[in-house]
Design a protein around this motif. Structure first.
Motif, PDB file in Angstrom:
ATOM      1  N   GLN A 112       0.832  -1.204   0.000  1.00  0.00           N
ATOM      2  CA  GLN A 112       0.000   0.000   0.000  1.00  0.00           C
ATOM      3  C   GLN A 112       0.870   1.259   0.000  1.00  0.00           C
ATOM      4  OE1 GLN A 112      -3.318   0.031  -0.407  1.00  0.00           O
ATOM      5  NE2 GLN A 112      -3.134   2.245  -0.565  1.00  0.00           N
ATOM      6  N   ALA A 113       1.956   1.241   0.744  1.00  0.00           N
ATOM      7  CA  ALA A 113       2.874   2.397   0.774  1.00  0.00           C
ATOM      8  C   ALA A 113       3.483   2.625  -0.604  1.00  0.00           C
ATOM      9  CB  ALA A 113       3.961   2.181   1.821  1.00  0.00           C
ATOM     10  N   VAL A 114       3.818   1.544  -1.297  1.00  0.00           N
ATOM     11  CA  VAL A 114       4.373   1.675  -2.646  1.00  0.00           C
ATOM     12  C   VAL A 114       3.322   2.255  -3.587  1.00  0.00           C
ATOM     13  CG1 VAL A 114       5.202   0.362  -4.647  1.00  0.00           C
ATOM     14  CG2 VAL A 114       6.107  -0.125  -2.368  1.00  0.00           C
ATOM     15  N   ARG A 115       2.072   1.792  -3.484  1.00  0.00           N
ATOM     16  CA  ARG A 115       0.999   2.341  -4.324  1.00  0.00           C
ATOM     17  C   ARG A 115       0.776   3.820  -4.031  1.00  0.00           C
ATOM     18  NH1 ARG A 115      -2.164  -1.935  -2.353  1.00  0.00           N
ATOM     19  NH2 ARG A 115      -1.569  -3.816  -3.418  1.00  0.00           N
ATOM     20  N   ASP A 116       0.777   4.197  -2.746  1.00  0.00           N
ATOM     21  CA  ASP A 116       0.604   5.602  -2.372  1.00  0.00           C
ATOM     22  C   ASP A 116       1.736   6.466  -2.924  1.00  0.00           C
ATOM     23  OD1 ASP A 116      -1.702   4.919  -1.042  1.00  0.00           O
ATOM     24  OD2 ASP A 116      -0.762   4.917   0.970  1.00  0.00           O
ATOM     25  N   SER A 117       2.955   5.945  -2.839  1.00  0.00           N
ATOM     26  CA  SER A 117       4.093   6.692  -3.382  1.00  0.00           C
ATOM     27  C   SER A 117       3.970   6.856  -4.893  1.00  0.00           C
ATOM     28  CB  SER A 117       5.408   5.972  -3.060  1.00  0.00           C
ATOM     29  OG  SER A 117       5.626   5.944  -1.673  1.00  0.00           O
ATOM     30  N   GLU A 118       3.525   5.829  -5.556  1.00  0.00           N
ATOM     31  CA  GLU A 118       3.335   5.893  -7.004  1.00  0.00           C
ATOM     32  C   GLU A 118       2.253   6.921  -7.352  1.00  0.00           C
ATOM     33  OE1 GLU A 118       3.895   4.972 -11.013  1.00  0.00           O
ATOM     34  OE2 GLU A 118       5.058   4.245  -9.319  1.00  0.00           O
ATOM     35  N   ARG A 119       1.151   6.920  -6.612  1.00  0.00           N
ATOM     36  CA  ARG A 119       0.079   7.885  -6.842  1.00  0.00           C
ATOM     37  C   ARG A 119       0.577   9.317  -6.586  1.00  0.00           C
ATOM     38  NH1 ARG A 119      -3.442   6.335  -3.145  1.00  0.00           N
ATOM     39  NH2 ARG A 119      -3.904   4.490  -4.359  1.00  0.00           N
ATOM     40  N   GLU A 120       1.338   9.513  -5.527  1.00  0.00           N
ATOM     41  CA  GLU A 120       1.882  10.830  -5.219  1.00  0.00           C
ATOM     42  C   GLU A 120       2.835  11.298  -6.321  1.00  0.00           C
ATOM     43  OE1 GLU A 120       4.416  13.104  -1.698  1.00  0.00           O
ATOM     44  OE2 GLU A 120       3.980  10.967  -1.514  1.00  0.00           O
ATOM     45  N   MET A 121       3.654  10.367  -6.820  1.00  0.00           N
ATOM     46  CA  MET A 121       4.574  10.700  -7.903  1.00  0.00           C
ATOM     47  C   MET A 121       3.802  11.123  -9.159  1.00  0.00           C
ATOM     48  SD  MET A 121       7.374   8.403  -9.915  1.00  0.00           S
ATOM     49  CE  MET A 121       6.066   7.566 -10.753  1.00  0.00           C
ATOM     50  N   GLN A 122       2.723  10.419  -9.482  1.00  0.00           N
ATOM     51  CA  GLN A 122       1.910  10.768 -10.640  1.00  0.00           C
ATOM     52  C   GLN A 122       1.274  12.145 -10.464  1.00  0.00           C
ATOM     53  OE1 GLN A 122       1.656   9.332 -13.534  1.00  0.00           O
ATOM     54  NE2 GLN A 122       3.010   7.660 -12.949  1.00  0.00           N
ATOM     55  N   ASP A 123       0.810  12.450  -9.247  1.00  0.00           N
ATOM     56  CA  ASP A 123       0.232  13.774  -8.972  1.00  0.00           C
ATOM     57  C   ASP A 123       1.276  14.870  -9.164  1.00  0.00           C
ATOM     58  OD1 ASP A 123      -2.156  12.547  -8.384  1.00  0.00           O
ATOM     59  OD2 ASP A 123      -1.893  12.673  -6.191  1.00  0.00           O
ATOM     60  N   ILE A 124       2.473  14.627  -8.678  1.00  0.00           N
ATOM     61  CA  ILE A 124       3.543  15.623  -8.816  1.00  0.00           C
ATOM     62  C   ILE A 124       3.893  15.834 -10.283  1.00  0.00           C
ATOM     63  CG2 ILE A 124       6.001  16.042  -8.363  1.00  0.00           C
ATOM     64  CD1 ILE A 124       5.560  14.692  -5.616  1.00  0.00           C
ATOM     65  N   VAL A 125       3.971  14.758 -11.037  1.00  0.00           N
ATOM     66  CA  VAL A 125       4.301  14.864 -12.465  1.00  0.00           C
ATOM     67  C   VAL A 125       3.196  15.617 -13.210  1.00  0.00           C
ATOM     68  CG1 VAL A 125       4.569  13.514 -14.585  1.00  0.00           C
ATOM     69  CG2 VAL A 125       5.818  12.855 -12.530  1.00  0.00           C
ATOM     70  N   SER A 126       1.941  15.318 -12.920  1.00  0.00           N
ATOM     71  CA  SER A 126       0.855  16.016 -13.616  1.00  0.00           C
ATOM     72  C   SER A 126       0.813  17.490 -13.221  1.00  0.00           C
ATOM     73  CB  SER A 126      -0.489  15.348 -13.342  1.00  0.00           C
ATOM     74  OG  SER A 126      -0.834  15.485 -11.983  1.00  0.00           O
ATOM     75  N   LEU A 127       1.063  17.795 -11.962  1.00  0.00           N
ATOM     76  CA  LEU A 127       1.118  19.194 -11.526  1.00  0.00           C
ATOM     77  C   LEU A 127       2.250  19.934 -12.232  1.00  0.00           C
ATOM     78  CD1 LEU A 127       0.225  21.481  -9.613  1.00  0.00           C
ATOM     79  CD2 LEU A 127       1.873  20.566  -7.965  1.00  0.00           C
ATOM     80  N   ARG A 128       3.386  19.287 -12.340  1.00  0.00           N
ATOM     81  CA  ARG A 128       4.528  19.921 -13.016  1.00  0.00           C
ATOM     82  C   ARG A 128       4.223  20.162 -14.491  1.00  0.00           C
ATOM     83  NH1 ARG A 128      10.922  18.531 -12.762  1.00  0.00           N
ATOM     84  NH2 ARG A 128      11.495  20.000 -14.370  1.00  0.00           N
TER      85      ARG A 128
END
Length: 125
Positions: free
Chosen positions: A36-52
């Motif tokens: 679950q922590a890995v999935r959350d990190s992946e989701r957070e990374m995707q959010d950061i990339v889309s924001l950028r």
């Protein structure tokens, strides 16, 4: 097939099945939490990339102080050349009040008395 338990101390009593099951459940829960922590990190990374990506699409270029100073200097030179051209035109232009302003000492700083004298001369003509 149940897991095989190997003891480091041969003379210690083997663990009970309930203890092994509890440790196994803890290990499964830790594994689930890690996934679950890995999935959350992946989701957070995707959010950061889309924001950028969104931020990169709305880039507003700001001029540096040096660019602004350069542009102002360029505008001033353009303004000065325009003033010089206007002065050249003014030299060719004849002012019809010039004959009446011959008694004025400084045309740019004319006194009230000089202005009244010039007015009177104009009205007499």
């Amino acid at each position: 097939k149940p897991a095989e338990v190997v003891l480091s101390d041969e003379f210690s009593p083997p663990p009970r099945q309930a203890t092994l099951d509890a440790e196994f459940q803890k290990a499964l829960q830790v594994e689930k939490d890690l996934y679950q922590a890995v999935r959350d990190s992946e989701r957070e990374m995707q959010d950061i990339v889309s924001l950028r990506k969104r931020e990169e699409q709305v880039i507003i270029l700001e001029k540096s102080v040096f660019e602004t100073a350069r542009e102002k200097a360029k505008e001033n030179t353009v303004d000065e050349s325009a003033v010089e051209i206007q002065e050249e035109k003014d030299e060719n232009h004849v002012d019809y009040l010039t004959p009446f302003l011959q008694n004025v000492h400084d045309i740019s700083a004319i006194t009230l008395e000089e202005a009244e004298d010039a007015r009177d001369e104009c009205l007499k003509a």
